[in-house]
Design a protein around this motif. Structure first.
Motif, mmCIF file in Angstrom:
data_model
loop_
_atom_site.group_PDB
_atom_site.id
_atom_site.type_symbol
_atom_site.label_atom_id
_atom_site.label_comp_id
_atom_site.label_asym_id
_atom_site.label_seq_id
_atom_site.Cartn_x
_atom_site.Cartn_y
_atom_site.Cartn_z
ATOM 1 N N UNK A 173 0.819 -1.130 -0.127
ATOM 2 C CA UNK A 173 -0.073 0.007 0.030
ATOM 3 C C UNK A 173 0.880 1.113 0.049
ATOM 4 N N UNK A 174 0.551 2.166 -0.702
ATOM 5 C CA UNK A 174 1.130 3.620 -0.946
ATOM 6 C C UNK A 174 0.423 4.488 -1.042
ATOM 7 N N UNK A 175 0.795 5.853 -0.528
ATOM 8 C CA UNK A 175 0.155 7.011 -0.872
ATOM 9 C C UNK A 175 1.006 7.796 -1.942
ATOM 10 N N UNK A 176 2.136 7.352 -2.284
ATOM 11 C CA UNK A 176 2.850 8.209 -3.244
ATOM 12 C C UNK A 176 2.302 8.089 -4.615
ATOM 13 N N UNK A 177 2.581 9.162 -5.277
ATOM 14 C CA UNK A 177 2.013 9.244 -6.637
ATOM 15 C C UNK A 177 2.747 8.547 -7.533
ATOM 16 N N UNK A 196 -6.296 2.373 -13.122
ATOM 17 C CA UNK A 196 -4.806 1.679 -12.881
ATOM 18 C C UNK A 196 -3.863 2.174 -13.964
ATOM 19 N N UNK A 197 -2.693 2.719 -13.321
ATOM 20 C CA UNK A 197 -1.832 2.876 -14.374
ATOM 21 C C UNK A 197 -0.875 1.573 -14.383
ATOM 22 N N UNK A 198 -0.353 0.970 -15.444
ATOM 23 C CA UNK A 198 0.275 -0.262 -15.705
ATOM 24 C C UNK A 198 1.600 0.225 -16.444
ATOM 25 N N UNK A 199 2.536 -0.285 -15.817
ATOM 26 C CA UNK A 199 3.945 -0.375 -16.438
ATOM 27 C C UNK A 199 4.331 -1.766 -16.823
ATOM 28 N N UNK A 200 5.129 -1.692 -18.091
ATOM 29 C CA UNK A 200 5.396 -3.120 -18.636
ATOM 30 C C UNK A 200 6.800 -3.247 -19.102
ATOM 31 N N UNK A 222 -5.911 2.492 -8.291
ATOM 32 C CA UNK A 222 -6.587 3.671 -7.515
ATOM 33 C C UNK A 222 -6.607 3.738 -5.995
ATOM 34 N N UNK A 223 -6.919 2.495 -5.270
ATOM 35 C CA UNK A 223 -6.999 2.669 -3.992
ATOM 36 C C UNK A 223 -5.611 2.683 -3.281
ATOM 37 N N UNK A 224 -4.343 2.845 -4.017
ATOM 38 C CA UNK A 224 -3.011 2.865 -3.450
ATOM 39 C C UNK A 224 -2.369 1.515 -3.458
#
Length: 439
Positions: A173-177, A196-200, A222-224
């Motif tokens: 869990x993270x509150x970082x951007x 959600x942001x997805x990195x591949x 979105x929920x961290x």
């Protein structure tokens, strides 16, 4: 003092390498310096940083894929320069009930593991192994915001036809951007419909000329929740197979799986994690999955009149790599609340003399069956203390059966007063059943 098996619901010792642990935060796995694949690069690079090689007189030659910078990455408005890779480690007791992580618990770990296994393609097989290599999420190490730890991880070896490999999934869990796009850390960034942001990333690494391929997908939900899945073509202890058993698209499905996010509910009826177990000898010949299937099937009906928190039918190798099979369950029968442990080992010597009387805290006995098996029994009484300083009186019964062929079965029942451990009759039934099924 009686031997006490620690509850996995309370503690678990874990070692995490920062270069791997950092996956959960979208940092790296498999190498910082990676050249994006041609089809994923939208502009020709102007500078190429060659593959990096690191070696010392006592370490292997390690080469990572090169990275190109400046570059453009699909889905990224800008791309930062690659930065130095950091290494570190964390060692200590992790906890399923750490108040620093109110979203996490033993039951949450089991629910996440169940969701993870269910989302794998049907043709992908999780290889037989200990719980620590069977996609069971571990206790969390470290405090929130610490440089190391703060995540839970699950790993396993996989097989898909003739393709072998491994999978490691982390959740935190993270509150970082969402982190900036950085060359060498991703090949493409996507934003999916749920926000959600997805990195591949696809990359490789060579050690002494042996190349390991890897696919990595990180989801910033979105929920961290930060969920990362890393798949390689290298099963633990084996040579790379040349093909990663999970595609990038399949890993996207994994990181977006309902049940893996921090805020996803725990389904009713979810159990606590299995207790840790240990094979009770220094080393044993390996018992394969076929033997485990036979023993597990036989033990399902060996506990007549005894209720447990889960069936005694999941003997596996222990996480300590000592060979053999083991399982520990909680006995829930009224008046007999206790732990029951079963350990099976091969290639053990047959006792030649009865155990000698020792201190008053235990009373040993031995006999030989008509089939030539030696059965040793003992009772132990002791006082134990947990990590909070609370003491308890414990009563332990242990039965050890050593068959003529060297198969050794240890069955132990431990109860805290006023409960009683299981009777020697129950323990002997389990030992005889196990011994017969191993052959």
């Amino acid at each position: 003092m009686a031997e006490r098996t620690p509850s996995r619901a309370i503690t678990g010792w874990t070692v995490g390498l920062w270069s791997v642990a950092a996956v959960a935060g979208g940092v790296i796995v498999g190498g910082l310096l990676h050249e994006p694949e041609p089809e994923l690069t939208t502009a020709a690079p102007t500078t190429s940083v060659p593959a990096t090689s690191t070696t010392t007189p006592t370490t292997p030659v390690r080469i990572r894929a090169p990275v190109t910078f400046p570059t453009q990455i699909p889905g990224c408005a800008s791309v930062d320069a690659p930065s130095a890779e950091e290494y570190g480690s964390v060692l200590g007791p992790g906890s399923y009930d750490n108040p620093a992580y109110p979203w996490f618990s033993g039951r949450k770990a089991v629910a996440m593991s169940t969701a993870l296994r269910a989302t794998l393609p049907t043709e992908v097989v999780v290889e037989f192994g200990p719980h620590g290599r069977s996609l069971l999420f571990d206790p969390i190490l470290g405090e929130p915001g610490s440089a190391f730890g703060g995540f839970t991880g699950a790993s396993a070896d996989l097989r898909r036809g003739d393709r072998g490999g491994s999978l490691w999934v982390t959740v935190e869990q993270s509150d970082e951007p969402v982190p900036a796009c950085t060359a060498g850390w991703l090949d493409e960034r996507r934003v999916v419909p749920d926000g959600s942001t997805i990195d591949l990333q696809k990359t490789w690494e060579e050690i002494d000329g042996i190349r390991t391929l890897s696919h990595r997908v990180s989801a910033y939900r979105p929920d961290g929740s930060r969920v990362t899945a890393l798949a390689t073509d290298a099963p633990s202890g084996s040579m790379p197979s040349g093909a990663v058993p999970l595609t990038v698209d399949e890993l996207i499905t994994v990181v977006l799986t309902p049940g893996l996010a921090v805020g996803d509910p725990i389904p009713p009826g979810t159990l606590e994690p299995p207790l840790p177990c240990q094979v009770r000898v220094d080393s044993s010949a390996r018992l394969d999955e076929a033997a485990a299937i036979r023993v597990n099937a036989a033990l399902r009906d060996a506990l007549d009149g005894v209720t447990t928190d889960r069936p005694l039918d999941d003997l596996r190798p222990s996480d300590f790599g000592d060979g053999g099979l083991c399982q520990t369950v909680r006995v829930t029968t009224e008046g007999q609340a206790s732990t029951l442990s079963v350990s099976i080992a091969l290639g053990q010597p047959t006792p030649t003399t009865p155990p000698q009387p020792g201190p008053d805290r235990y009373t040993p006995a031995t006999r030989t069956t008509a089939e030539g098996a030696v059965i040793e029994t003992r009772e132990e009484h002791g006082t134990t203390a947990d990590r909070f300083g609370r003491t308890a009186e414990e009563f332990t019964r242990t039965l050890v059966l050593t068959a003529p062929g060297g198969t050794r079965i240890d069955v132990t029942s431990t109860a805290e007063a006023p409960s009683e451990p299981l009777s020697f009759t129950h323990l002997e039934t389990i030992a005889l059943t196990s011994s017969s099924a191993v052959r």
